[in-house]
Design a protein around this motif. Structure first.
Motif, PDB file in Angstrom:
ATOM      1  N   MET A  21      -5.418  72.589  28.255  1.00  0.00           N
ATOM      2  CA  MET A  21      -4.616  71.577  27.569  1.00  0.00           C
ATOM      3  C   MET A  21      -3.253  72.111  27.144  1.00  0.00           C
ATOM      4  O   MET A  21      -2.280  71.369  27.099  1.00  0.00           O
ATOM      5  N   ARG A  22      -3.184  73.391  26.832  1.00  0.00           N
ATOM      6  CA  ARG A  22      -1.900  73.948  26.425  1.00  0.00           C
ATOM      7  C   ARG A  22      -0.895  73.855  27.573  1.00  0.00           C
ATOM      8  O   ARG A  22       0.251  73.452  27.393  1.00  0.00           O
ATOM      9  N   VAL A  24      -1.101  71.773  30.124  1.00  0.00           N
ATOM     10  CA  VAL A  24      -0.868  70.361  30.407  1.00  0.00           C
ATOM     11  C   VAL A  24       0.139  69.791  29.409  1.00  0.00           C
ATOM     12  O   VAL A  24       1.102  69.118  29.786  1.00  0.00           O
ATOM     13  N   ASN A  25      -0.059  70.059  28.110  1.00  0.00           N
ATOM     14  CA  ASN A  25       0.853  69.539  27.091  1.00  0.00           C
ATOM     15  C   ASN A  25       2.267  70.071  27.294  1.00  0.00           C
ATOM     16  O   ASN A  25       3.238  69.345  27.135  1.00  0.00           O
ATOM     17  N   LYS A  26       2.382  71.354  27.643  1.00  0.00           N
ATOM     18  CA  LYS A  26       3.702  71.932  27.873  1.00  0.00           C
ATOM     19  C   LYS A  26       4.381  71.248  29.051  1.00  0.00           C
ATOM     20  O   LYS A  26       5.570  70.925  28.999  1.00  0.00           O
ATOM     21  N   SER A  27       3.613  70.993  30.092  1.00  0.00           N
ATOM     22  CA  SER A  27       4.156  70.339  31.271  1.00  0.00           C
ATOM     23  C   SER A  27       4.582  68.900  30.960  1.00  0.00           C
ATOM     24  O   SER A  27       5.648  68.452  31.379  1.00  0.00           O
ATOM     25  N   VAL A  28       3.756  68.193  30.208  1.00  0.00           N
ATOM     26  CA  VAL A  28       4.074  66.810  29.859  1.00  0.00           C
ATOM     27  C   VAL A  28       5.338  66.764  29.008  1.00  0.00           C
ATOM     28  O   VAL A  28       6.231  65.956  29.237  1.00  0.00           O
ATOM     29  N   ARG A  29       5.433  67.647  28.006  1.00  0.00           N
ATOM     30  CA  ARG A  29       6.624  67.674  27.158  1.00  0.00           C
ATOM     31  C   ARG A  29       7.877  67.980  27.977  1.00  0.00           C
ATOM     32  O   ARG A  29       8.931  67.397  27.773  1.00  0.00           O
TER      33      ARG A  29
END
Length: 126
Positions: A21-22, A24-29
């Motif tokens: 998730m870390r 994924v969240n970095k990529s989404v941001r």
């Protein structure tokens, strides 16, 4: 982003797959660039505004007045100056141009300024 492997697909089918998730969240941001895609909240529109036309050309004055009447304000004080072309032009614009469809009523306050009451957006004739 990480490419899915056959092992990842098998884990997903079994319900054992847990994405990082870390990452994924970095990529989404990074993809969203939140500061650019989410606009800042807009300021409330004042009920009454004041517009000073001194030092403006006719074209700049026209644009400024149109900005005011389309901004959502209900009343405006327009300062044209006691003498000069803008005082004459403003009165012509209010009577004979597209501007007249935005204005409910207007009156001179003194020798160089006018008070205008602006139509509600819902009831404007275009």
């Amino acid at each position: 982003m990480k490419q899915l492997t056959d092992a990842d697909i098998e884990q997903m089918a079994c319900g054992e797959f847990r994405p990082d998730m870390r990452a994924v969240n970095k990529s989404v941001r990074a993809n969203l660039r939140l500061g650019q895609l989410i606009p800042p909240p807009t300021a409330p529109v004042p009920k009454c505004t004041r517009l000073d036309l001194h030092t403006l050309t006719e074209e700049q004055a026209w644009n400024a007045i149109m900005d005011v009447v389309t901004s959502g304000a209900r009343r405006a004080i327009i300062i044209t100056g006691a003498s000069g072309i803008l005082k004459i032009k403003f009165q012509q614009w209010v009577r004979e141009s597209v501007l007249s469809s935005y204005i409910l009523s207007w009156k001179p306050l003194n020798n160089g300024s006018f008070e205008i009451f602006i139509r509600n957006r819902c009831s404007q004739r275009v």
